[in-house]
Design an enzyme around this catalytic site. Structure first.
Site, PDB file in Angstrom:
ATOM      1  N   GLU A   1       8.187   4.206   3.141  1.00 18.94           N
ATOM      2  CA  GLU A   1       7.294   5.402   2.658  1.00 18.94           C
ATOM      3  C   GLU A   1       8.236   6.247   1.715  1.00 18.94           C
ATOM      4  OE1 GLU A   1       5.105   4.525   6.614  1.00 18.94           O
ATOM      5  OE2 GLU A   1       7.408   4.448   5.995  1.00 18.94           O
ATOM      6  N   THR A   2       7.233   6.891   0.967  1.00 17.25           N
ATOM      7  CA  THR A   2       7.756   8.068  -0.021  1.00 17.25           C
ATOM      8  C   THR A   2       7.161   9.100   0.550  1.00 17.25           C
ATOM      9  OG1 THR A   2       8.573   6.372  -1.506  1.00 17.25           O
ATOM     10  CG2 THR A   2       8.079   8.523  -2.538  1.00 17.25           C
TER      11      THR A   2
END
Length: 289
Positions: free
Chosen positions: A56-57
């Site tokens: 994830e970002t």
């Protein structure tokens, strides 16, 4: 975490890279963090997340009395991500100091609290509300088949469940630590199963003691075989344990990522009120370029 500098960002993007729920100077789950005056367009956030390549970002921008936050895996947007929230909290604390930050997600408002001392930085998120239910036998059977397990390998002390804390997670407890260590599956098959049943992860756990569990989280739907630390799944698991009256004594510790060489530590505080968000805490470390 101290001293976030230009050296920790991707070229010309402002992306910071941190590992959350680290075991001191090692382990943890990598997350990209981008804090801007306004969120980029959705397609741009998805492009950046794919380029970063982490599970994830997180993207954050100030909005009223809080921060508007969105999470993207390399493949799709995710409603809530625990390790990226911990990483974001530490980045915000570097800018404004230790405090409790309000974060507005697509699933509602949560908080992340950051405290720094001579030992480093520790962040604690409070998850979205939790709920759980017994897992559908057909889903259990499909998941067992995916991993090459059989029902006799499940731990009857912790029945299979669908646990929710912003996202849905299938929880399967295994009798033996060695079975957990052998986790393997086909990515394409795993992604199809998770999409079909709207699962964010399949959380395989082994109970070391009532207050210490080992975990592995399959995340094929996000384009990642496995997460070394999954705060959202930890929160969902904590809510499930509360729902079934597990003897947690108010908190559990989760060891994750050990079998993939990235040992990570998550501390989960479980309040007594059903459905209330779960507190998950851990430390971070900078990932140098």
């Amino acid at each position: 975490m101290t001293g976030i500098t230009k050296a920790t960002s991707l070229a010309d993007t402002g992306i910071l890279r941190l590992a959350a729920f680290s075991d001191g100077p090692v382990g943890g789950n990598p997350a990209g963090v981008l804090v801007t005056a306004a969120l980029p367009p959705r397609a741009e956030m998805q492009r950046i997340a794919a380029e970063v390549g982490y599970s994830e970002t997180v993207f954050a921008a100030p909005e009223g009395d809080a921060w508007r936050v969105r999470y993207f895996s390399p493949e799709a947007e995710v409603a809530f991500c625990g390790h990226a929230t911990i990483a974001l909290g530490c980045v915000l604390a570097e800018r404004t100091g230790d405090e409790v930050f309000a974060l507005d997600l697509s699933v509602g408002r949560i908080t992340v609290e950051v405290r720094r001392d001579g030992m480093g930085t520790r962040a604690t998120l409070t998850s979205p509300p939790t709920r759980s239910t017994a897992a559908d036998p057909a889903v259990i059977a499909a998941a067992l088949d995916l991993f090459g397990f059989v029902s006799a390998q499940l731990d009857p002390a912790l029945p299979p469940a669908l646990a929710h804390a912003g996202n849905d997670h299938l929880v399967l407890a295994l009798r033996e630590r060695a079975t957990l260590a052998r986790m393997d599956y086909d990515m394409a098959d795993g992604a199809r199963l998770m999409q079909r049943h709207e699962l964010t992860t399949i959380n395989l756990v082994w109970v070391d003691s009532p207050r210490k569990l080992h975990s592995r989280n399959a995340f094929a739907v996000g384009g990642v075989v496995e997460d070394p630390a999954t705060g959202a799944a930890a929160a969902a698991l904590g809510g499930y344990l509360r729902d079934i009256g597990w003897p947690h004594g108010g908190a559990i510790d989760i060891v994750q990522g050990e079998d993939m060489g990235a040992r990570s530590l998550l501390h989960v505080e479980i309040g007594a009120t059903p459905g209330v968000g779960i507190r998950v805490s851990g430390t971070t470390r900078i990932i140098p370029l």
